[in-house]
Design an enzyme around this catalytic site. Structure first.
Site, PDB file in Angstrom:
ATOM      1  CB  SER A 225      29.236  -8.372 -49.997  1.00  0.00           C
ATOM      2  OG  SER A 225      28.721  -7.169 -49.595  1.00  0.00           O
TER       3      SER A 225
ATOM      4  CB  SER B  38      27.499  -9.092 -45.897  1.00  0.00           C
ATOM      5  OG  SER B  38      28.270  -8.898 -47.087  1.00  0.00           O
TER       6      SER B  38
ATOM      7  CE  LYS C 155      31.097  -6.789 -46.486  1.00  0.00           C
ATOM      8  NZ  LYS C 155      30.589  -6.222 -47.608  1.00  0.00           N
TER       9      LYS C 155
END
Length: 324
Positions: free
Chosen positions: A101, A158, A104
């Site tokens: 993640s 997330s 992101k």
């Protein structure tokens, strides 16, 4: 005769200009004559022009730096001094890794660059995430929220379905958005990076490196909204479901230093960051920290073997700031 002489002089001067123009542009198309300016140049001794290089405002590293830390075998990391533009510590910083993640961070960059915070995002059927264990807020087709709300949920909690929501609404499709992510990475010099999705769920040909995460996080910090969000410990909002009802969402920052699960190292203030965890990537964290003098640093730890190791090694890495 004087007119002819003057005309010859003018023609000669014009030819010299065109020749010089062709020399510096590499082509004879007059549309591109003299395209280079030096507004960012500095002047050195004797008035000599000193051009700034691409990396003049960046930390750089091509090899391991420092050997004082005891690290687990697979951990890769880097510590970058933003004030001195210096890499303080690095281990396998150019190694190709699964980012989970941490992806992101780039999702947020493209969204902030291309969208507007009050833009209303509408979910379609592609927001349904079937992967076991994937972090989601269970968006349904027809749900709506603003980009501002979505960025808070994306960076703090997330949520993988929110990443898809952002991508489809900003660029029209996830594929188009991912192309913009890759273009942005190239523009930043992140040459060890390639994305296949906006959320970081494991996929072939989806990778980055510790150093590239520094480059991307450094770029993200240029956006005040990004810095504001990653510093928050929690966030509460309401968004509209497809039926027009309001649904409450309350999320907590996944960064253990911000949410209070882990103590910050002595003399260091963690200002926020982004976590990432998958089986393929291990445990990852990129974050902004400052020392007692207010100097800022970006610290990256990737592929730690578990959560405890991640925060222990990140703490040890941050303590290198005070050992300078």
């Amino acid at each position: 005769m004087r007119c002819i002489s003057n005309l010859k002089n003018r023609v000669t001067a014009l030819c010299m200009v065109l020749v010089f123009s062709t020399f510096i542009t590499g082509c004879s198309d007059t549309e591109y004559a003299f395209p280079y300016t030096i507004p960012s140049a500095d002047y050195g001794e004797n008035g000599a022009v000193v051009m700034k290089t691409f990396a003049s405002d960046l930390c750089v590293t091509n090899s391991d730096i420092g050997d004082s830390l005891t690290l687990s075998e697979n951990t890769c990391l880097g510590l970058f001094d933003l004030s001195k533009k210096k890499t303080l510590y690095a281990k396998n910083a150019q190694l190709q890794l699964d980012p989970a993640s941490l992806t992101k961070v780039m999702t947020a960059i493209v969204a902030l660059k291309k969208g507007s915070l009050d833009q209303v995002l509408r979910a379609d059927s592609s927001v349904y995430i079937s992967e076991d264990g994937a972090q989601v807020i269970n968006l349904k087709e027809g749900d709506t929220m603003t980009l501002d709300q979505a960025l808070h949920i994306l960076l703090l909690y997330s949520a993988n379905d929110v990443a898809v929501l952002i991508a489809n609404n900003i660029s029209g499709s996830m594929e188009a958005f991912v192309e913009e992510m890759n273009n942005e990475a190239k523009a930043l010099g992140a040459t060890h990076t390639h994305f296949m999705n906006p959320n970081g769920l494991t996929a072939d040909d989806h990778y980055t490196s510790v150093y590239d995460m520094y480059l991307m996080f450094n770029e993200a910090l240029k956006y005040d909204k990004f810095t504001e969000i990653i510093h928050m410990s929690n966030y509460s909002t309401q968004f509209y479901t497809a039926s027009g009802e309001l649904r409450d969402v309350n999320v907590k920052n996944t960064n253990g230093f911000i949410n209070g699960n882990y103590e910050m190292p002595a003399g260091i203030t963690v200002l926020g960051g982004k976590t990432g965890t998958t089986a393929a990537a291990g445990h990852c964290l990129v974050q902004l920290a400052s020392d007692t003098s207010g100097n800022n640093y970006i610290a990256v730890v990737m592929r730690a073997e578990d959560t405890g190791t991640l925060y222990s090694e990140m703490s040890d890495l941050l303590l290198q700031i005070t050992n300078q």
